[in-house]
Design a protein around this motif. Structure first.
Motif, mmCIF file in Angstrom:
data_model
loop_
_atom_site.group_PDB
_atom_site.id
_atom_site.type_symbol
_atom_site.label_atom_id
_atom_site.label_comp_id
_atom_site.label_asym_id
_atom_site.label_seq_id
_atom_site.Cartn_x
_atom_site.Cartn_y
_atom_site.Cartn_z
ATOM 1 N N ASN A 97 -44.881 11.025 -68.517
ATOM 2 C CA ASN A 97 -45.380 10.330 -67.319
ATOM 3 C C ASN A 97 -45.458 11.239 -66.092
ATOM 4 N N TYR A 98 -44.767 12.384 -66.093
ATOM 5 C CA TYR A 98 -44.788 13.291 -64.940
ATOM 6 C C TYR A 98 -45.865 14.364 -65.041
ATOM 7 N N MET A 99 -46.696 14.314 -66.063
ATOM 8 C CA MET A 99 -47.809 15.277 -66.127
ATOM 9 C C MET A 99 -48.851 14.930 -65.062
ATOM 10 N N GLY B 234 -44.758 18.521 -71.492
ATOM 11 C CA GLY B 234 -43.501 18.072 -70.893
ATOM 12 C C GLY B 234 -42.589 19.280 -70.875
ATOM 13 N N VAL B 235 -41.292 19.067 -70.900
ATOM 14 C CA VAL B 235 -40.380 20.207 -70.840
ATOM 15 C C VAL B 235 -39.724 20.460 -72.208
ATOM 16 N N HIS B 236 -38.980 21.567 -72.276
ATOM 17 C CA HIS B 236 -38.550 22.086 -73.575
ATOM 18 C C HIS B 236 -37.700 21.104 -74.385
ATOM 19 N N ALA C 125 -40.825 25.944 -69.402
ATOM 20 C CA ALA C 125 -40.700 24.605 -68.805
ATOM 21 C C ALA C 125 -39.329 24.041 -69.161
ATOM 22 N N GLY C 126 -38.379 24.198 -68.261
ATOM 23 C CA GLY C 126 -36.994 23.797 -68.517
ATOM 24 C C GLY C 126 -36.639 22.502 -67.816
ATOM 25 N N CYS C 127 -35.362 22.313 -67.535
ATOM 26 C CA CYS C 127 -34.904 21.066 -66.887
ATOM 27 C C CYS C 127 -33.493 21.318 -66.374
ATOM 28 N N SER C 128 -33.243 20.982 -65.100
ATOM 29 C CA SER C 128 -31.919 21.253 -64.528
ATOM 30 C C SER C 128 -30.826 20.461 -65.246
ATOM 31 N N LEU C 129 -31.167 19.283 -65.745
ATOM 32 C CA LEU C 129 -30.168 18.478 -66.468
ATOM 33 C C LEU C 129 -29.840 19.126 -67.804
ATOM 34 N N ALA C 130 -30.884 19.468 -68.574
ATOM 35 C CA ALA C 130 -30.657 20.043 -69.905
ATOM 36 C C ALA C 130 -29.903 21.366 -69.798
ATOM 37 N N VAL D 215 -30.946 11.630 -73.186
ATOM 38 C CA VAL D 215 -31.939 12.340 -73.999
ATOM 39 C C VAL D 215 -32.337 13.701 -73.378
ATOM 40 N N ASN D 216 -32.065 13.862 -72.079
ATOM 41 C CA ASN D 216 -32.428 15.112 -71.389
ATOM 42 C C ASN D 216 -31.419 16.221 -71.665
ATOM 43 N N THR D 217 -31.244 16.577 -72.927
ATOM 44 C CA THR D 217 -30.363 17.679 -73.305
ATOM 45 C C THR D 217 -30.991 18.439 -74.468
ATOM 46 N N ALA E 26 -27.208 17.226 -62.743
ATOM 47 C CA ALA E 26 -28.093 16.364 -61.939
ATOM 48 C C ALA E 26 -29.536 16.817 -62.111
ATOM 49 N N CYS E 27 -30.430 15.868 -61.925
ATOM 50 C CA CYS E 27 -31.860 16.199 -61.907
ATOM 51 C C CYS E 27 -32.185 16.710 -60.516
ATOM 52 N N GLU E 28 -32.706 17.921 -60.430
ATOM 53 C CA GLU E 28 -32.965 18.523 -59.120
ATOM 54 C C GLU E 28 -34.060 17.788 -58.351
ATOM 55 N N VAL E 29 -34.857 16.992 -59.050
ATOM 56 C CA VAL E 29 -35.934 16.236 -58.399
ATOM 57 C C VAL E 29 -35.379 14.954 -57.772
ATOM 58 N N HIS E 30 -34.608 14.193 -58.557
ATOM 59 C CA HIS E 30 -34.148 12.887 -58.077
ATOM 60 C C HIS E 30 -32.949 12.975 -57.137
ATOM 61 N N GLU E 31 -32.144 14.023 -57.247
ATOM 62 C CA GLU E 31 -30.960 14.073 -56.367
ATOM 63 C C GLU E 31 -31.337 14.421 -54.930
ATOM 64 N N PRO F 294 -33.073 5.784 -62.107
ATOM 65 C CA PRO F 294 -31.600 5.855 -62.078
ATOM 66 C C PRO F 294 -31.016 7.265 -62.133
ATOM 67 N N GLU F 295 -31.863 8.302 -62.146
ATOM 68 C CA GLU F 295 -31.337 9.663 -61.953
ATOM 69 C C GLU F 295 -31.100 9.937 -60.462
ATOM 70 N N CYS F 296 -31.487 8.985 -59.591
ATOM 71 C CA CYS F 296 -31.223 9.134 -58.150
ATOM 72 C C CYS F 296 -29.751 8.802 -57.889
ATOM 73 N N LEU G 134 -41.719 16.954 -56.362
ATOM 74 C CA LEU G 134 -42.357 17.575 -57.535
ATOM 75 C C LEU G 134 -41.313 18.173 -58.461
ATOM 76 N N CYS G 135 -41.537 18.064 -59.759
ATOM 77 C CA CYS G 135 -40.682 18.784 -60.715
ATOM 78 C C CYS G 135 -41.389 20.109 -61.041
ATOM 79 N N PRO G 136 -40.800 21.224 -60.615
ATOM 80 C CA PRO G 136 -41.476 22.514 -60.830
ATOM 81 C C PRO G 136 -41.588 22.869 -62.317
ATOM 82 N N HIS G 137 -40.690 22.305 -63.132
ATOM 83 C CA HIS G 137 -40.723 22.612 -64.577
ATOM 84 C C HIS G 137 -41.889 21.885 -65.240
ATOM 85 N N MET G 138 -42.041 20.614 -64.902
ATOM 86 C CA MET G 138 -43.163 19.837 -65.466
ATOM 87 C C MET G 138 -44.495 20.453 -65.037
ATOM 88 N N LYS G 139 -44.518 20.972 -63.820
ATOM 89 C CA LYS G 139 -45.788 21.472 -63.283
ATOM 90 C C LYS G 139 -46.173 22.830 -63.858
HETATM 91 S S1 SF4 Z 1 -37.780 15.611 -63.347
HETATM 92 FE FE1 SF4 Z 1 -35.609 16.190 -63.415
HETATM 93 S S2 SF4 Z 1 -34.897 15.471 -65.414
HETATM 94 FE FE2 SF4 Z 1 -37.157 15.534 -65.493
HETATM 95 S S3 SF4 Z 1 -37.646 17.579 -66.282
HETATM 96 FE FE3 SF4 Z 1 -37.680 17.755 -64.048
HETATM 97 S S4 SF4 Z 1 -35.599 18.468 -63.552
HETATM 98 FE FE4 SF4 Z 1 -35.501 17.634 -65.641
#
Ligand code: SF4
Length: 360
Positions: free
Chosen positions: A83-85, A119-121, A143-148, A172-174, A229-234, A257-259, A315-320
């Motif tokens: 959904n974030y594409m 999406g991310v890895h 394409a990573g993720c701060s949570l994973a 699931v974000n691991t 934490a998710c760097e986008v929602h926090e 709910p990641e906020c 924006l999520c820099p990883h998704m982008k």
């Molecule tokens: S939005 Fe947050 S949880 Fe989703 S991929 Fe980006 S950093 Fe990870």
């Protein structure tokens, strides 16, 4: 960031990104001219995108979209888009859209040989876990993720050693490595159900401290957290939401709910990306603000005419990192392949499957 969990790849025997070319020969690079044929073939797609992409920009995007849609048939590939594409990917080339688990489950139901994960890895790994016989590609391995990235399998093993007997639930974000060490997986939609399914007083819900706190606020079970934490929602704050309400008193605010909990408390509704979309479609608010990644509102807007989107977002820099041109290269050159060690994949599959069975 976990690039690959394949010991062979780590040892250099199968370089990450390489797919055996005898199985998938390289194809000729398509001509990316905006011809009459391209305009005609992509006209229905532009109908869905015209609210967000100016007509003057379409001739620059349409040839790549058209080429991807032709190539994916040649490769017998299915394109999964989170959904974030960006809307050009979400509406232009995706076969399946949704949250990460929806995507992975739906992909198992197709007869495609190849999955291109937009999406991310960790999402690509989840797809590989559930579809081990398919070739899974990600257009950008970075394409990573701060949570994973906040936790490893070794961290979970240490956590279990220090806290014997306490169930460990992973969001699931691991990475596959982390899922393999946990008792069960969860999503933001079913986290509460999974937490309460054990019938015990205390559980760990890792790695998102905010999701864990938000779930903990709804149950008598003590929910122990990991400091991820998710760097986008926090980055969202409750004060920011109060300020928006002063400017737009009639706006409905819905948050992921990641906020942080104080942001969720300030919202009118909180739910996963899939629940947020359903909420807007069901309630059809005059004005809505989605407290999440920027592309969500852009993607849902064309499916919810009459709803006015107020768009503060992060924006999520990883998704982008995932772009149309990288998706095209993915299909042309069959890169980059996501591999998961079969032993790890099997253990991780058990954790994911337990959650799916619980859902039923
Ligand atoms: S939005 Fe947050 S949880 Fe989703 S991929 Fe980006 S950093 Fe990870």
């Amino acid at each position: 960031m976990t690039i690959t969990t394949s010991p062979a790849a780590l040892a250099g025997a199968t370089p990450a990104g390489a797919v055996a070319l005898d199985r998938y020969p390289p194809l000729a690079r398509p001509d990316l001219t905006y011809t009459h044929e391209v305009a005609e073939a992509t006209a229905p797609i532009y109908e869905k995108l015209k609210h967000i992409i100016p007509a003057i920009e379409w001739p620059a995007l349409a040839p790549t979209i058209h080429a991807i849609n032709v190539l994916k048939k040649e490769r017998n590939a299915v394109i999964l888009a989170h959904n974030y594409m960006t809307p050009d990917i979400y509406h232009g080339v995706a076969d399946i859209v949704g949250d990460s688990l929806q995507l992975a489950i739906e992909a198992t139901r197709t007869d495609a040989d190849v999955i291109v994960q937009c999406g991310v890895h960790f999402m690509a790994e989840t797809s590989k876990i559930l579809s081990p016989d398919k070739t899974v590609l990600i257009p950008d391995m970075k394409a990573g993720c701060s949570l994973a990235e906040s936790i490893t399998g070794a961290d979970v093993r240490a956590l279990r050693e220090r806290n014997p007997g306490i169930p460990i639930i992973t969001y699931v974000n691991t990475s596959a490595d982390v899922k393999a060490e946990c008792d069960i997986c969860c999503t933001s939609s079913n986290a509460l159900q999974v937490v309460e399914s054990f019938g015990v007083d205390r559980v760990f819900l890792i790695p998102d401290k905010y999701l864990a706190a938000n779930v903990g606020n709804k149950t008598d079970v003590e929910v122990l957290v990991w400091d991820g934490a998710c760097e986008v929602h926090e980055r969202f704050t409750a004060q920011e939401l109060r300020d928006y309400r002063k400017i737009e008193p009639n706006v409905q605010i819905i948050a992921h709910p990641e906020c942080p909990p104080e942001v969720v408390a300030e919202a009118d509704f909180a739910g996963s990306t899939a629940h947020m979309i359903d909420w807007v479609k069901t309630n059809k608010p005059e004005k809505v603000m989605m407290i999440t990644e920027c592309s969500m509102a852009d993607n849902v807007a064309s499916e919810t005419p009459g709803v006015d989107y107020i768009r503060p977002c992060n924006l999520c820099p990883h998704m982008k990192r995932i772009t149309l041109s990288k998706i095209l290269d993915s299909l042309l050159y069959m890169k980059e392949e996501v591999v998961v060690d079969p032993v790890i994949a099997e253990k991780a599959r058990v954790a994911v499957q337990r959650m799916i069975d619980l859902k039923k």
